[in-house]
Design a protein around this motif. Structure first.
Motif, PDB file in Angstrom:
ATOM      1  N   GLN A   3       0.835  -1.201   0.000  1.00  0.00           N
ATOM      2  CA  GLN A   3       0.000   0.000   0.000  1.00  0.00           C
ATOM      3  C   GLN A   3       0.873   1.255   0.000  1.00  0.00           C
ATOM      4  N   THR A   4       1.987   1.247   0.711  1.00  0.00           N
ATOM      5  CA  THR A   4       2.886   2.399   0.772  1.00  0.00           C
ATOM      6  C   THR A   4       3.506   2.666  -0.592  1.00  0.00           C
ATOM      7  N   GLY A   5       3.859   1.627  -1.312  1.00  0.00           N
ATOM      8  CA  GLY A   5       4.433   1.773  -2.651  1.00  0.00           C
ATOM      9  C   GLY A   5       3.449   2.416  -3.622  1.00  0.00           C
ATOM     10  N   ARG A   6       2.162   2.040  -3.508  1.00  0.00           N
ATOM     11  CA  ARG A   6       1.143   2.631  -4.390  1.00  0.00           C
ATOM     12  C   ARG A   6       0.937   4.109  -4.074  1.00  0.00           C
ATOM     13  N   ILE A   7       0.943   4.422  -2.792  1.00  0.00           N
ATOM     14  CA  ILE A   7       0.777   5.824  -2.388  1.00  0.00           C
ATOM     15  C   ILE A   7       1.958   6.658  -2.875  1.00  0.00           C
ATOM     16  N   LEU A   8       3.161   6.097  -2.710  1.00  0.00           N
ATOM     17  CA  LEU A   8       4.356   6.806  -3.155  1.00  0.00           C
ATOM     18  C   LEU A   8       4.339   6.990  -4.676  1.00  0.00           C
TER      19      LEU A   8
END
Length: 171
Positions: free
Chosen positions: A2-7
């Motif tokens: 999820q953090t990778g998608r947000i980034l």
């Protein structure tokens, strides 16, 4: 994950925000699109003068010109050694004077092609083609004149610069 998608989403948003069209400097576009006054179209009138013989004054005509109307084209022709009003064509004396060192045929097309090649050689044009980014100013940055340094240089040599702003107190 999820953090990778947000980034990734934030990075895409930042890149797209950088591509937003803003106010482009109008230096390269000399045609005014505004309804405001044209500062180059405003010419001061010539000084009033009294002719030696009042019979020399032309008869006034409605919508006609007067002796104090500016005539920039005629003034330029006189300054270059020509005769204003020499006919419908060009004044032969003026043409001879301005072409005394030769005339290059197709000079506008030649300069446009050389300018395009210069920008390709110095900036690649990848930014211009892919992202619609204008690199004109970056291509000519090394040839840019520093107006403040040049003004300072002339003032140091004692040249009068009446149209420039007055010197700062700490200069």
């Amino acid at each position: 994950m999820q953090t990778g998608r947000i980034l990734l989403a934030m990075t895409c948003a930042a890149v797209l925000a950088g591509c937003a069209g803003g106010d482009t400097p109008q230096l390269m576009n000399i045609r005014s699109t505004s309804a405001g006054p044209d500062e180059f179209g405003i010419l001061p009138p010539k000084p009033l003068e009294m002719p030696a013989d009042l019979a020399q004054l032309p008869e006034p005509t409605l919508g006609g010109t007067n002796r104090s109307d500016p005539t920039p084209e005629a003034d330029a022709i006189i300054a270059l050694g020509g005769r204003p009003g020499a006919g419908a064509g060009l004044d032969a004396g003026l043409v001879n004077h301005v072409s005394r060192y030769g005339v290059a045929a197709g000079i506008r097309q030649t300069l446009a092609a050389e300018d395009l090649q210069w920008r390709r050689d110095n900036n690649g044009r990848v930014l211009e083609r892919l992202f619609n980014v204008n690199v004109y100013y970056r291509a000519y940055a090394d040839q840019q004149l520093d107006q403040h340094a040049e003004l300072w240089r002339w003032r140091q040599r004692g040249a009068r610069t009446p149209s420039a702003p007055p010197p700062k107190e700490n200069e």
